[in-house]
Scaffold this motif. Structure first.
Motif, PDB file in Angstrom:
ATOM      1  N   UNK A  21       0.840  -1.204   0.000  1.00  0.00           N
ATOM      2  CA  UNK A  21       0.000   0.000   0.000  1.00  0.00           C
ATOM      3  C   UNK A  21       0.874   1.254   0.000  1.00  0.00           C
ATOM      4  N   UNK A  22       1.902   1.253   0.827  1.00  0.00           N
ATOM      5  CA  UNK A  22       2.807   2.387   0.929  1.00  0.00           C
ATOM      6  C   UNK A  22       3.452   2.693  -0.424  1.00  0.00           C
ATOM      7  N   UNK A  23       3.892   1.662  -1.113  1.00  0.00           N
ATOM      8  CA  UNK A  23       4.534   1.849  -2.418  1.00  0.00           C
ATOM      9  C   UNK A  23       3.547   2.347  -3.470  1.00  0.00           C
ATOM     10  N   UNK A  42       3.742   2.920  15.974  1.00  0.00           N
ATOM     11  CA  UNK A  42       3.229   3.262  14.642  1.00  0.00           C
ATOM     12  C   UNK A  42       2.771   2.026  13.885  1.00  0.00           C
ATOM     13  N   UNK A  43       3.544   0.963  13.932  1.00  0.00           N
ATOM     14  CA  UNK A  43       3.167  -0.271  13.229  1.00  0.00           C
ATOM     15  C   UNK A  43       1.950  -0.904  13.875  1.00  0.00           C
ATOM     16  N   UNK A  44       1.898  -0.943  15.189  1.00  0.00           N
ATOM     17  CA  UNK A  44       0.722  -1.495  15.864  1.00  0.00           C
ATOM     18  C   UNK A  44      -0.527  -0.702  15.506  1.00  0.00           C
ATOM     19  N   UNK A  56       1.174  10.716  -2.539  1.00  0.00           N
ATOM     20  CA  UNK A  56       1.127  10.881  -1.080  1.00  0.00           C
ATOM     21  C   UNK A  56       1.137  12.352  -0.661  1.00  0.00           C
ATOM     22  N   UNK A  57       2.046  13.138  -1.208  1.00  0.00           N
ATOM     23  CA  UNK A  57       2.154  14.542  -0.809  1.00  0.00           C
ATOM     24  C   UNK A  57       0.898  15.322  -1.170  1.00  0.00           C
ATOM     25  N   UNK A 100       0.659  10.842   7.907  1.00  0.00           N
ATOM     26  CA  UNK A 100       1.938  11.399   7.460  1.00  0.00           C
ATOM     27  C   UNK A 100       3.051  10.353   7.480  1.00  0.00           C
ATOM     28  N   UNK A 101       2.806   9.218   8.129  1.00  0.00           N
ATOM     29  CA  UNK A 101       3.828   8.176   8.219  1.00  0.00           C
ATOM     30  C   UNK A 101       3.907   7.363   6.936  1.00  0.00           C
ATOM     31  N   UNK A 102       5.114   7.005   6.571  1.00  0.00           N
ATOM     32  CA  UNK A 102       5.353   6.031   5.509  1.00  0.00           C
ATOM     33  C   UNK A 102       6.542   5.179   5.971  1.00  0.00           C
ATOM     34  N   UNK A 103       6.912   4.186   5.186  1.00  0.00           N
ATOM     35  CA  UNK A 103       7.962   3.277   5.641  1.00  0.00           C
ATOM     36  C   UNK A 103       9.302   3.979   5.803  1.00  0.00           C
ATOM     37  N   UNK A 104       9.602   4.954   4.959  1.00  0.00           N
ATOM     38  CA  UNK A 104      10.861   5.686   5.098  1.00  0.00           C
ATOM     39  C   UNK A 104      10.907   6.440   6.422  1.00  0.00           C
ATOM     40  N   UNK A 105       9.815   7.097   6.779  1.00  0.00           N
ATOM     41  CA  UNK A 105       9.769   7.842   8.039  1.00  0.00           C
ATOM     42  C   UNK A 105       9.802   6.891   9.234  1.00  0.00           C
TER      43      UNK A 105
END
Length: 115
Positions: free
Chosen positions: A42-44, A107-109, A50-51, A91-96
């Motif tokens: 989903x993130x990808x 955040x993951x939970x 996203x922005x 606002x979170x993504x895997x990079x952040x």
């Protein structure tokens, strides 16, 4: 995707599972790996817009939730410019997340709870 590519991808995913030995026992991997794989996908997929989604969400805060969903679902687009029909206004993504090790678990939970 060929069988060889699929097997290579599956092997990679399970090699990551091997890195989760800390708080997870092997029988628990499947409860963690599949949701994280889905979240990463989903993130990808959402990364392209996203922005724009985040900026528009800021302008829509406080409005009707159905309106917000409809507008942001249209704004989130794929590589061909077609609306995806879903969005993420976090606002979170895997990079952040990788840059915030201390807040990673929370955040993951939180993300897994919304699946």
């Amino acid at each position: 995707m060929t069988d060889a590519n699929f097997q290579q991808l599956a092997n990679f995913i399970w090699s990551v599972a091997d890195l989760l030995r800390g708080p997870y026992r092997p029988p628990q991997y499947e409860r963690v790996m599949l949701p994280l794989t889905v979240l990463r996908r989903f993130d990808a997929v959402l990364a392209l817009t996203k922005e724009a989604v985040l900026a528009r969400y800021e302008g829509l805060k406080g409005k009707d939730a159905a309106l917000i969903d409809r507008v942001l679902n249209e704004l989130a687009k794929d590589e061909d410019g077609r609306p995806l029909g879903f969005h993420n206004h976090s606002a979170l993504d895997f990079q952040k997340l990788k840059g915030d090790v201390a807040g990673l678990r929370q955040a993951i939970n939180g993300a897994l709870a919304r699946l």
